[in-house]
Design an enzyme around this catalytic site. Structure first.
Site, mmCIF file in Angstrom:
data_model
loop_
_atom_site.group_PDB
_atom_site.id
_atom_site.type_symbol
_atom_site.label_atom_id
_atom_site.label_comp_id
_atom_site.label_asym_id
_atom_site.label_seq_id
_atom_site.Cartn_x
_atom_site.Cartn_y
_atom_site.Cartn_z
ATOM 1 N N SER A 220 5.637 -10.538 -39.289
ATOM 2 C CA SER A 220 5.319 -10.788 -40.320
ATOM 3 C C SER A 220 5.470 -9.991 -41.666
ATOM 4 O O SER A 220 4.621 -9.759 -42.186
ATOM 5 C CB SER A 220 3.859 -11.648 -40.707
ATOM 6 O OG SER A 220 3.491 -12.404 -39.550
ATOM 7 N N HIS B 246 -11.651 -16.722 -44.291
ATOM 8 C CA HIS B 246 -11.869 -15.571 -44.089
ATOM 9 C C HIS B 246 -12.924 -15.036 -44.751
ATOM 10 O O HIS B 246 -12.901 -13.417 -44.964
ATOM 11 C CB HIS B 246 -10.840 -16.061 -45.501
ATOM 12 C CG HIS B 246 -9.923 -16.636 -45.312
ATOM 13 N ND1 HIS B 246 -8.632 -16.267 -44.848
ATOM 14 C CD2 HIS B 246 -9.248 -17.288 -46.398
ATOM 15 C CE1 HIS B 246 -7.121 -16.805 -44.553
ATOM 16 N NE2 HIS B 246 -7.534 -17.564 -45.698
ATOM 17 N N ARG C 238 0.557 -19.834 -50.487
ATOM 18 C CA ARG C 238 -0.550 -20.958 -49.820
ATOM 19 C C ARG C 238 -1.386 -21.514 -50.873
ATOM 20 O O ARG C 238 -0.816 -20.737 -52.393
ATOM 21 C CB ARG C 238 -1.235 -19.955 -49.021
ATOM 22 C CG ARG C 238 -0.691 -19.908 -48.016
ATOM 23 C CD ARG C 238 -2.011 -18.644 -46.899
ATOM 24 N NE ARG C 238 -1.450 -17.743 -45.844
ATOM 25 C CZ ARG C 238 -1.996 -17.730 -44.678
ATOM 26 N NH1 ARG C 238 -3.319 -18.056 -44.909
ATOM 27 N NH2 ARG C 238 -1.397 -17.225 -43.652
ATOM 28 N N GLU D 147 3.200 0.340 -29.825
ATOM 29 C CA GLU D 147 3.150 -0.042 -29.134
ATOM 30 C C GLU D 147 2.040 -0.992 -29.116
ATOM 31 O O GLU D 147 0.880 -1.103 -31.102
ATOM 32 C CB GLU D 147 2.411 0.331 -28.742
ATOM 33 C CG GLU D 147 2.848 2.167 -27.878
ATOM 34 C CD GLU D 147 3.584 1.584 -26.409
ATOM 35 O OE1 GLU D 147 3.576 0.085 -25.604
ATOM 36 O OE2 GLU D 147 5.294 2.317 -26.542
ATOM 37 N N LEU E 85 -12.725 8.822 -41.784
ATOM 38 C CA LEU E 85 -11.581 7.604 -41.456
ATOM 39 C C LEU E 85 -10.717 7.820 -42.893
ATOM 40 O O LEU E 85 -10.830 7.170 -44.334
ATOM 41 C CB LEU E 85 -11.855 6.669 -41.124
ATOM 42 C CG LEU E 85 -11.338 5.320 -41.002
ATOM 43 C CD1 LEU E 85 -10.239 5.340 -39.793
ATOM 44 C CD2 LEU E 85 -12.335 4.010 -41.027
ATOM 45 N N ASP F 216 -5.151 -11.853 -38.495
ATOM 46 C CA ASP F 216 -4.669 -12.713 -39.092
ATOM 47 C C ASP F 216 -5.377 -13.902 -37.785
ATOM 48 O O ASP F 216 -6.363 -13.690 -36.484
ATOM 49 C CB ASP F 216 -2.921 -13.007 -38.153
ATOM 50 C CG ASP F 216 -2.168 -14.290 -38.089
ATOM 51 O OD1 ASP F 216 -2.706 -14.998 -38.914
ATOM 52 O OD2 ASP F 216 -1.601 -15.013 -37.211
ATOM 53 N N GLY F 217 -5.809 -15.238 -38.403
ATOM 54 C CA GLY F 217 -6.134 -16.383 -37.022
ATOM 55 C C GLY F 217 -7.755 -16.544 -37.903
ATOM 56 O O GLY F 217 -8.020 -17.643 -37.548
ATOM 57 N N ASN F 218 -7.987 -16.415 -39.153
ATOM 58 C CA ASN F 218 -9.076 -16.762 -39.732
ATOM 59 C C ASN F 218 -8.989 -18.353 -40.157
ATOM 60 O O ASN F 218 -10.369 -18.950 -40.152
ATOM 61 C CB ASN F 218 -9.540 -16.184 -42.179
ATOM 62 C CG ASN F 218 -8.870 -14.199 -40.867
ATOM 63 O OD1 ASN F 218 -9.614 -13.823 -40.119
ATOM 64 N ND2 ASN F 218 -9.306 -13.959 -42.545
ATOM 65 N N TRP G 236 -9.117 -20.007 -36.938
ATOM 66 C CA TRP G 236 -11.034 -20.065 -36.466
ATOM 67 C C TRP G 236 -11.717 -21.445 -37.461
ATOM 68 O O TRP G 236 -12.506 -21.874 -36.438
ATOM 69 C CB TRP G 236 -11.315 -18.950 -36.528
ATOM 70 C CG TRP G 236 -12.742 -18.457 -36.290
ATOM 71 C CD1 TRP G 236 -13.416 -18.063 -34.757
ATOM 72 C CD2 TRP G 236 -13.998 -18.279 -37.393
ATOM 73 N NE1 TRP G 236 -14.318 -17.680 -34.847
ATOM 74 C CE2 TRP G 236 -14.770 -17.962 -35.914
ATOM 75 C CE3 TRP G 236 -14.238 -18.168 -37.973
ATOM 76 C CZ2 TRP G 236 -16.013 -17.453 -36.676
ATOM 77 C CZ3 TRP G 236 -15.038 -18.341 -38.936
ATOM 78 C CH2 TRP G 236 -16.587 -18.069 -37.801
ATOM 79 N N SER H 275 0.028 -10.774 -47.339
ATOM 80 C CA SER H 275 1.292 -10.410 -47.780
ATOM 81 C C SER H 275 1.765 -10.961 -49.166
ATOM 82 O O SER H 275 1.045 -11.533 -49.669
ATOM 83 C CB SER H 275 1.707 -10.956 -46.574
ATOM 84 O OG SER H 275 2.378 -12.343 -46.301
ATOM 85 N N THR H 276 3.333 -10.364 -49.148
ATOM 86 C CA THR H 276 3.966 -10.660 -49.729
ATOM 87 C C THR H 276 4.370 -12.613 -50.320
ATOM 88 O O THR H 276 4.290 -13.236 -51.240
ATOM 89 C CB THR H 276 5.332 -10.384 -50.704
ATOM 90 O OG1 THR H 276 5.251 -10.068 -49.687
ATOM 91 C CG2 THR H 276 4.683 -8.937 -51.256
HETATM 92 C C1 IPE Z 1 0.023 -12.373 -41.561
HETATM 93 O O1 IPE Z 1 -0.513 -12.937 -41.443
HETATM 94 C C2 IPE Z 1 -0.480 -11.626 -42.709
HETATM 95 C C3 IPE Z 1 -1.655 -11.459 -42.525
HETATM 96 C C4 IPE Z 1 -2.201 -10.836 -41.642
HETATM 97 C C5 IPE Z 1 -2.408 -11.214 -43.978
HETATM 98 P P1 IPE Z 1 0.481 -14.800 -41.717
HETATM 99 O O2 IPE Z 1 -0.331 -15.559 -40.958
HETATM 100 O O3 IPE Z 1 0.697 -14.500 -43.216
HETATM 101 O O4 IPE Z 1 1.942 -14.923 -40.823
HETATM 102 P P2 IPE Z 1 2.661 -15.688 -40.592
HETATM 103 O O5 IPE Z 1 3.060 -16.633 -41.381
HETATM 104 O O6 IPE Z 1 2.100 -16.523 -39.290
HETATM 105 O O7 IPE Z 1 3.906 -15.331 -39.953
HETATM 106 C C1 IPE Z 2 -4.931 -14.072 -41.857
HETATM 107 O O1 IPE Z 2 -5.539 -15.308 -41.310
HETATM 108 C C2 IPE Z 2 -5.586 -13.339 -43.201
HETATM 109 C C3 IPE Z 2 -4.405 -14.016 -44.394
HETATM 110 C C4 IPE Z 2 -3.083 -14.070 -43.959
HETATM 111 C C5 IPE Z 2 -4.712 -13.622 -45.784
HETATM 112 P P1 IPE Z 2 -4.751 -16.839 -41.722
HETATM 113 O O2 IPE Z 2 -4.868 -17.331 -42.782
HETATM 114 O O3 IPE Z 2 -3.305 -16.439 -41.887
HETATM 115 O O4 IPE Z 2 -5.061 -17.747 -40.218
HETATM 116 P P2 IPE Z 2 -4.310 -18.631 -39.958
HETATM 117 O O5 IPE Z 2 -3.405 -17.683 -39.191
HETATM 118 O O6 IPE Z 2 -3.662 -19.134 -41.080
HETATM 119 O O7 IPE Z 2 -5.358 -19.326 -39.257
HETATM 120 MG MG MG Z 3 -1.872 -16.439 -40.026
#
Ligand code: IPE
Ligand code: IPE
Ligand code: MG
Length: 266
Positions: free
Chosen positions: A212, A53, A87, A223, A147, A36-38, A41, A81-82
Site C-alpha cells: 500500500s 481509529h 476517504r 522481512e 526509541l 491496518d484494519g481499524n 474492526w 497515506s497520500t
Molecule cells: C494503508 O492502509 C495505510 C495505512 C494503514 C495508513 P490502507 O487501508 O489505506 O491500504 P489499502 O487501501 O487497503 O491498500
Molecule cells: C488503517 O485502518 C488506518 C488508516 C488507513 C488511516 P483502515 O481505516 O484502513 O481500516 P480498514 O482497513 O478499512 O479496516
Molecule cells: Mg485499510
C-alpha cells in the site's frame, strides 16, 4: 517509566512465554508497521469506522511501550497515506483530529521516556495548526536518545521517490552533480529516512498482503510478517510473536545460505 501507559497493559502469560523466546542480542533494529484494519474492526462491532481509529491509538500506545522496553531502536508506523484523502471528508477530519489529540495527550509521556518523535510524509500539506504541533513535538524530543518513533502521516512511497528525483534533478541542473555520479546512496540521501537504516521487519495486521505505497525503496530486503488480527486488537504479544518469527528467518540479501566453516566450497 511508562507510568500512564504501563498501567493499562496486562502482561498476559503467552506474552511472557514469547518474551522469553526472544533473543535479546538480535532485536530488529528498525520495525515498520502498517496499522491496518481499524474500520473493519469497528464495523464488525456495529460501530462507525472512526471508533476503530480511536481504538487503534490505544494499540499504538501499547506497541510503542513494548518496542521501547525491548530496545527496538526505530519504530516507523504508517498512520495516513497520500491516498487516504480519497476517504469521506468526515473520516479524514476525524483522523487529523486524532493525530492532533495524540500529540497533545502523549507528548509528555513520550518525552519522559526519551522517545524521539519524527515524522515522514508531506507534512507541508497538513493544516497549519497540525504542522505547528508536529514541529513542536519534533523539536522538543529531537535530542532524546531512546526509541525513534517515526510517524508516517500523509506519506506515500511514490511521492517520496518523486521528491527525491526532483531534488536530484535540481542538483544536476545547477551543475552540482553529474548524472553519472548518481548512485543508490544519492537516492537514499534524498529520502525522508536518509539517516535511518532500512526496516528489518514489516508488520501488517488486518489480513492484507500488500505494501500500500509504504516505504517502497526502503523495504527492498525487509522481512514481511502479516496477521489477520485487526490493528485495534494487535497486542504486545503479537508484536513479540512477529519478532520471534523474524529471528527464525534467514536473510540472504540475494546471496547464499550462510555457510558453516565445515562446508565444502564447490
Ligand atoms: C494503508 O492502509 C495505510 C495505512 C494503514 C495508513 P490502507 O487501508 O489505506 O491500504 P489499502 O487501501 O487497503 O491498500
Ligand atoms: C488503517 O485502518 C488506518 C488508516 C488507513 C488511516 P483502515 O481505516 O484502513 O481500516 P480498514 O482497513 O478499512 O479496516
Ligand atoms: Mg485499510
Amino acid at each position: 517509566m511508562w507510568k500512564k501507559w504501563f498501567g493499562k497493559s496486562s502482561i498476559r502469560s503467552n506474552e511472557k512465554i514469547l518474551n522469553s523466546q526472544i533473543d535479546r542480542a538480535r532485536i530488529p533494529e528498525h520495525i515498520a508497521i502498517i496499522m491496518d484494519g481499524n474500520g473493519r474492526w469497528a464495523q464488525k462491532k456495529g460501530m462507525p469506522r472512526t471508533y476503530g481509529h480511536s481504538a487503534g491509538v490505544e494499540a499504538l500506545r501499547q506497541i510503542v511501550r513494548t518496542a521501547s522496553d525491548i530496545q527496538v531502536k526505530i519504530l516507523t508506523v504508517y498512520a495516513f497515506s497520500t491516498e487516504n484523502w480519497k476517504r469521506p471528508k468526515e473520516e479524514v477530519n476525524f483522523l487529523m483530529k486524532l493525530f492532533s489529540d495524540f500529540l497533545d495527550s502523549e507528548i509528555d509521556e513520550l518525552d519522559k521516556n526519551c522517545v524521539q518523535i519524527r515524522f515522514i510524509g508531506k507534512i507541508e500539506e497538513l493544516s497549519s495548526r497540525l504542522q505547528s504541533k508536529i514541529e513542536k513535538a519534533r523539536t522538543r524530543t529531537m535530542k532524546n536518545q531512546g526509541l525513534v518513533l517515526n510517524l508516517a502521516v500523509n506519506y506515500g512511497g511514490r511521492a517520496e521517490l518523486k521528491r527525491a528525483v526532483q531534488i536530484i534533478a535540481q542538483e544536476v541542473q545547477s551543475g552540482k552533480l553529474y548524472p553519472e555520479e548518481i548512485d543508490e546512496k544519492t537516492i537514499q540521501n534524498c529520502l525522508y529516512t536518509a539517516d535511518l537504516p532500512d526496516p528489518d521487519l514489516l508488520i501488517r495486521p488486518g489480513g492484507d498482503f500488500r505494501i500500500s505505497n509504504f516505504l517502497l525503496w526502503q523495504l527492498a530486503y525487509t522481512e514481511f510478517w502479516s496477521t489477520s488480527v485487526h490493528w485495534p486488537d494487535f497486542t504486545p504479544g503479537h508484536f513479540i510473536q512477529a519478532i520471534v518469527e523474524f529471528q527464525q528467518r534467514e536473510r540472504r540479501f540475494g546471496g547464499l545460505k550462510r555457510r558453516k566453516d565445515t562446508d565444502n566450497i564447490k
